[in-house]
Motif scaffolding. Structure first.
Motif, PDB file in Angstrom:
ATOM      1  N   UNK A  48       1.250   0.759  13.131  1.00  0.00           N
ATOM      2  CA  UNK A  48       1.442   1.743  14.203  1.00  0.00           C
ATOM      3  C   UNK A  48       0.425   2.862  13.998  1.00  0.00           C
ATOM      4  N   UNK A  49      -0.458   3.013  14.972  1.00  0.00           N
ATOM      5  CA  UNK A  49      -1.387   4.137  14.957  1.00  0.00           C
ATOM      6  C   UNK A  49      -0.730   5.257  15.742  1.00  0.00           C
ATOM      7  N   UNK A  50      -0.565   6.399  15.091  1.00  0.00           N
ATOM      8  CA  UNK A  50       0.248   7.475  15.621  1.00  0.00           C
ATOM      9  C   UNK A  50      -0.422   8.817  15.378  1.00  0.00           C
ATOM     10  N   UNK A  51       0.152   9.876  15.908  1.00  0.00           N
ATOM     11  CA  UNK A  51      -0.321  11.233  15.647  1.00  0.00           C
ATOM     12  C   UNK A  51       0.868  12.183  15.711  1.00  0.00           C
ATOM     13  N   UNK A  52       0.816  13.225  14.918  1.00  0.00           N
ATOM     14  CA  UNK A  52       1.928  14.186  14.838  1.00  0.00           C
ATOM     15  C   UNK A  52       2.213  14.826  16.194  1.00  0.00           C
ATOM     16  N   UNK A  53       1.186  15.013  17.005  1.00  0.00           N
ATOM     17  CA  UNK A  53       1.324  15.711  18.291  1.00  0.00           C
ATOM     18  C   UNK A  53       1.701  14.781  19.445  1.00  0.00           C
ATOM     19  N   UNK A  77       3.656  -0.584   9.073  1.00  0.00           N
ATOM     20  CA  UNK A  77       2.713   0.380   8.514  1.00  0.00           C
ATOM     21  C   UNK A  77       2.505   1.485   9.537  1.00  0.00           C
ATOM     22  N   UNK A  78       2.416   2.707   9.059  1.00  0.00           N
ATOM     23  CA  UNK A  78       2.176   3.848   9.941  1.00  0.00           C
ATOM     24  C   UNK A  78       0.878   4.514   9.496  1.00  0.00           C
ATOM     25  N   UNK A  79      -0.034   4.682  10.446  1.00  0.00           N
ATOM     26  CA  UNK A  79      -1.303   5.342  10.145  1.00  0.00           C
ATOM     27  C   UNK A  79      -1.510   6.474  11.144  1.00  0.00           C
ATOM     28  N   UNK A  80      -1.698   7.679  10.611  1.00  0.00           N
ATOM     29  CA  UNK A  80      -1.956   8.850  11.448  1.00  0.00           C
ATOM     30  C   UNK A  80      -3.447   8.869  11.792  1.00  0.00           C
ATOM     31  N   UNK A  81      -3.748   8.825  13.086  1.00  0.00           N
ATOM     32  CA  UNK A  81      -5.149   8.715  13.526  1.00  0.00           C
ATOM     33  C   UNK A  81      -5.971   9.948  13.148  1.00  0.00           C
ATOM     34  N   UNK A  82      -5.323  11.115  13.057  1.00  0.00           N
ATOM     35  CA  UNK A  82      -6.053  12.324  12.680  1.00  0.00           C
ATOM     36  C   UNK A  82      -6.342  12.349  11.179  1.00  0.00           C
ATOM     37  N   UNK A  84      -6.467   9.491   9.092  1.00  0.00           N
ATOM     38  CA  UNK A  84      -7.334   8.372   8.696  1.00  0.00           C
ATOM     39  C   UNK A  84      -8.138   7.899   9.907  1.00  0.00           C
ATOM     40  N   UNK A  85      -8.996   8.763  10.374  1.00  0.00           N
ATOM     41  CA  UNK A  85      -9.767   8.511  11.592  1.00  0.00           C
ATOM     42  C   UNK A  85     -10.643   7.257  11.471  1.00  0.00           C
ATOM     43  N   UNK A  86     -11.197   7.017  10.293  1.00  0.00           N
ATOM     44  CA  UNK A  86     -12.098   5.862  10.129  1.00  0.00           C
ATOM     45  C   UNK A  86     -11.351   4.545  10.355  1.00  0.00           C
ATOM     46  N   UNK A  87     -10.078   4.493   9.959  1.00  0.00           N
ATOM     47  CA  UNK A  87      -9.296   3.263  10.144  1.00  0.00           C
ATOM     48  C   UNK A  87      -8.966   3.068  11.625  1.00  0.00           C
ATOM     49  N   UNK A  88      -8.605   4.153  12.312  1.00  0.00           N
ATOM     50  CA  UNK A  88      -8.308   4.016  13.742  1.00  0.00           C
ATOM     51  C   UNK A  88      -9.573   3.633  14.510  1.00  0.00           C
ATOM     52  N   UNK A  89     -10.732   4.109  14.072  1.00  0.00           N
ATOM     53  CA  UNK A  89     -11.995   3.727  14.721  1.00  0.00           C
ATOM     54  C   UNK A  89     -12.311   2.252  14.445  1.00  0.00           C
ATOM     55  N   UNK A  90     -12.040   1.825  13.223  1.00  0.00           N
ATOM     56  CA  UNK A  90     -12.264   0.426  12.834  1.00  0.00           C
ATOM     57  C   UNK A  90     -11.473  -0.523  13.741  1.00  0.00           C
TER      58      UNK A  90
END
Length: 128
Positions: A48-53, A77-82, A84-90
């Motif tokens: 899950x690509x997510x963000x606090x906002x 799995x939870x990944x905050x896009x802000x 770990x930006x490189x992973x969300x870009x990948x």
């Protein structure tokens, strides 16, 4: 025996117990190590690509916790896009939440948006 049963029941009702089924990564190195290891198994991984906002992400939080408790053979799995930006870009994440379903290091499906039913159907389809 009765003592064990009540402990188990209690464990399933606490929010902490449910969220422990969801892995959150805060470093690219730890994510890479985990991701590389996951390629060796046939286990479904839901990232899950997510963000606090992100409002829709907050809406999906309890749903993902329920899924993690229900689908115990699936890694959530939870990944905050802000963070770990490189992973969300990948993974070419354009909107939140984005759910990427993977097996053996390969993307098998993707859901963009807070689409509970669609996500659950895909988890059911790919979990075995």
């Amino acid at each position: 025996m009765g003592g064990n049963l009540s402990n188990m029941e209690h464990g399933h009702t606490s929010a902490k117990s449910l969220s422990s089924h969801i892995l959150t990564f805060h470093s690219t190195a730890k994510w890479k190590a985990y991701f590389d290891a996951s390629k060796e198994t046939n286990k479904l991984m839901v990232i899950e690509f997510t963000a606090a906002w992100c409002g829709p992400c907050k809406y999906m939080d309890p749903i993902i916790q329920d899924f993690a408790a229900k689908y115990i053979k699936v890694d959530f799995i939870k990944i905050d896009v802000d963070e770990l930006m490189s992973i969300s870009q990948e993974f070419q994440v354009q909107a939140m939440p984005t759910f990427i379903l993977m097996k053996k290091g390969k993307v098998v499906d993707k859901v963009v948006g807070a689409k509970k039913e669609e996500l659950e159907k895909l988890i059911e389809k790919h979990q075995n």
